[in-house]
Design a protein around this motif. Structure first.
Motif, PDB file in Angstrom:
ATOM      1  N   ILE A   1     -10.261  17.507  -9.101  1.00 54.34           N
ATOM      2  CA  ILE A   1     -11.007  18.880  -8.943  1.00 54.34           C
ATOM      3  C   ILE A   1     -11.798  19.021  -7.789  1.00 54.34           C
ATOM      4  N   GLU A   2     -12.253  17.654  -7.089  1.00 54.23           N
ATOM      5  CA  GLU A   2     -13.161  17.946  -5.993  1.00 54.23           C
ATOM      6  C   GLU A   2     -11.704  18.295  -4.835  1.00 54.23           C
ATOM      7  N   THR A   3     -10.796  17.897  -4.804  1.00 57.31           N
ATOM      8  CA  THR A   3      -9.662  18.139  -3.794  1.00 57.31           C
ATOM      9  C   THR A   3      -9.299  19.511  -3.793  1.00 57.31           C
ATOM     10  N   ARG A   4      -9.019  19.845  -5.256  1.00 54.41           N
ATOM     11  CA  ARG A   4      -8.614  21.282  -5.263  1.00 54.41           C
ATOM     12  C   ARG A   4      -9.482  22.350  -4.846  1.00 54.41           C
ATOM     13  N   PHE A   5     -10.937  22.043  -5.117  1.00 53.80           N
ATOM     14  CA  PHE A   5     -11.970  22.929  -4.608  1.00 53.80           C
ATOM     15  C   PHE A   5     -12.600  22.803  -3.372  1.00 53.80           C
ATOM     16  N   GLY A   6     -12.397  21.417  -2.929  1.00 54.20           N
ATOM     17  CA  GLY A   6     -12.943  21.081  -1.417  1.00 54.20           C
ATOM     18  C   GLY A   6     -14.097  21.045  -1.302  1.00 54.20           C
ATOM     19  N   MET A   7     -14.930  20.511  -2.662  1.00 50.81           N
ATOM     20  CA  MET A   7     -16.147  20.284  -2.526  1.00 50.81           C
ATOM     21  C   MET A   7     -16.484  19.267  -3.636  1.00 50.81           C
ATOM     22  N   ASP A   8     -17.777  18.459  -3.429  1.00 49.59           N
ATOM     23  CA  ASP A   8     -17.779  17.396  -4.772  1.00 49.59           C
ATOM     24  C   ASP A   8     -18.169  18.215  -5.845  1.00 49.59           C
ATOM     25  N   LEU A   9     -18.052  17.532  -7.045  1.00 52.40           N
ATOM     26  CA  LEU A   9     -18.261  18.070  -8.290  1.00 52.40           C
ATOM     27  C   LEU A   9     -19.757  18.532  -8.494  1.00 52.40           C
TER      28      LEU A   9
ATOM     29  N   GLY B   1     -12.584   9.432 -13.613  1.00 53.53           N
ATOM     30  CA  GLY B   1     -12.767   9.405 -12.214  1.00 53.53           C
ATOM     31  C   GLY B   1     -11.467  10.169 -11.421  1.00 53.53           C
ATOM     32  N   VAL B   2     -10.267   9.946 -11.925  1.00 52.04           N
ATOM     33  CA  VAL B   2      -9.059  10.462 -11.182  1.00 52.04           C
ATOM     34  C   VAL B   2      -9.079  12.199 -11.592  1.00 52.04           C
ATOM     35  N   LEU B   3      -9.539  12.667 -12.621  1.00 50.34           N
ATOM     36  CA  LEU B   3      -9.602  14.066 -12.722  1.00 50.34           C
ATOM     37  C   LEU B   3     -10.458  14.550 -11.891  1.00 50.34           C
ATOM     38  N   THR B   4     -11.873  13.751 -11.706  1.00 50.36           N
ATOM     39  CA  THR B   4     -12.832  14.387 -10.946  1.00 50.36           C
ATOM     40  C   THR B   4     -12.251  14.584  -9.408  1.00 50.36           C
ATOM     41  N   GLU B   5     -11.639  13.503  -9.080  1.00 47.68           N
ATOM     42  CA  GLU B   5     -11.133  13.529  -7.607  1.00 47.68           C
ATOM     43  C   GLU B   5     -10.237  14.530  -7.416  1.00 47.68           C
TER      44      GLU B   5
ATOM     45  N   ALA C   1      -8.986  15.637 -21.503  1.00 48.31           N
ATOM     46  CA  ALA C   1      -8.360  15.318 -20.352  1.00 48.31           C
ATOM     47  C   ALA C   1      -7.173  15.973 -20.243  1.00 48.31           C
ATOM     48  N   LEU C   2      -6.227  16.263 -21.014  1.00 52.56           N
ATOM     49  CA  LEU C   2      -5.149  17.206 -21.145  1.00 52.56           C
ATOM     50  C   LEU C   2      -5.251  18.511 -20.553  1.00 52.56           C
ATOM     51  N   VAL C   3      -6.495  19.011 -21.355  1.00 55.72           N
ATOM     52  CA  VAL C   3      -6.784  20.491 -20.987  1.00 55.72           C
ATOM     53  C   VAL C   3      -7.302  20.455 -19.219  1.00 55.72           C
ATOM     54  N   VAL C   4      -7.970  19.562 -19.050  1.00 54.70           N
ATOM     55  CA  VAL C   4      -8.256  19.620 -17.530  1.00 54.70           C
ATOM     56  C   VAL C   4      -7.251  19.317 -16.611  1.00 54.70           C
ATOM     57  N   ARG C   5      -6.336  18.640 -17.011  1.00 61.07           N
ATOM     58  CA  ARG C   5      -5.014  18.419 -16.326  1.00 61.07           C
ATOM     59  C   ARG C   5      -4.296  19.781 -16.249  1.00 61.07           C
ATOM     60  N   TRP C   6      -4.076  20.570 -17.342  1.00 55.36           N
ATOM     61  CA  TRP C   6      -3.589  21.519 -17.501  1.00 55.36           C
ATOM     62  C   TRP C   6      -4.268  22.762 -16.724  1.00 55.36           C
ATOM     63  N   LEU C   7      -5.440  22.869 -16.805  1.00 53.08           N
ATOM     64  CA  LEU C   7      -6.284  23.870 -15.848  1.00 53.08           C
ATOM     65  C   LEU C   7      -6.135  23.341 -14.220  1.00 53.08           C
ATOM     66  N   LEU C   8      -5.880  22.166 -13.911  1.00 54.20           N
ATOM     67  CA  LEU C   8      -5.832  21.893 -12.506  1.00 54.20           C
ATOM     68  C   LEU C   8      -4.300  22.266 -11.953  1.00 54.20           C
TER      69      LEU C   8
END
Length: 161
Positions: free
Chosen positions: A20-28, A14-18, A102-109
């Motif tokens: 992602i949505e904040t970074r790209f300015g749209m829901d997943l 959930g935290v990573l999804t939020e 999860a670490l990969v997603v955090r790194w990508l963000l």
């Protein structure tokens, strides 16, 4: 207790999804649709959507493994048998997989993550510019023509002269 663990794990996704949505300015869901429509338009978005999908798959696998372990533990006497220990090992492997993704997603963000700036980033960008369809080197022996004459070394017989 298992509900608290499941809640904490869901919070990771959930935290990573939020984020992602904040970074790209749209829901997943909209981001996924945009990536599906034009995967080459934004490589960062494409990578993040791909890894987020892998993360949610691994979270689902972890949830199933934990449920199976809890069910097995509820039927156990005081000692845990080998099949139940195997389930516990499966849970551990699923946690490791989920956490790694999860670490990969955090790194990508994180635009300032190690390896995203300087020489390492330049090398990565050069690698990503080319579209590789297969391995860079040949991985199998070349085929020999069918008309090639047999030699003594290939047939194992001495050549008579």
């Amino acid at each position: 207790m298992p509900e608290e663990i499941a809640e904490a794990a869901t919070d990771v996704v959930g935290v990573l999804t939020e984020q992602i949505e904040t970074r790209f300015g749209m829901d997943l869901d909209r981001l996924k649709a945009a990536v599906a429509a034009a995967p080459a338009a934004n490589r960062d978005a494409t990578d993040i959507v791909r890894w987020h999908g892998l993360l949610t798959e691994s979270q689902a696998a972890l949830d199933r493994a934990e449920d199976a372990l809890v069910a097995a533990l509820q039927t156990q006497p005081s000692e845990v048998d080998d099949p139940t220990m195997d389930l516990a090992h499966r849970v551990n492997a699923a946690v490791t997989t989920r956490d790694g993704r999860a670490l990969v997603v955090r790194w990508l963000l994180d635009p300032n993550a190690p390896g995203k700036q300087g020489l390492a980033a330049d090398r990565l960008a050069r690698l990503n510019r080319g579209t590789h369809k297969g391995p860079a080197v040949q991985t199998s022996a070349p085929r020999r023509p069918a008309t090639e004459p047999a030699t003594a070394s290939r047939t194992g017989r001495a050549v008579q002269r």
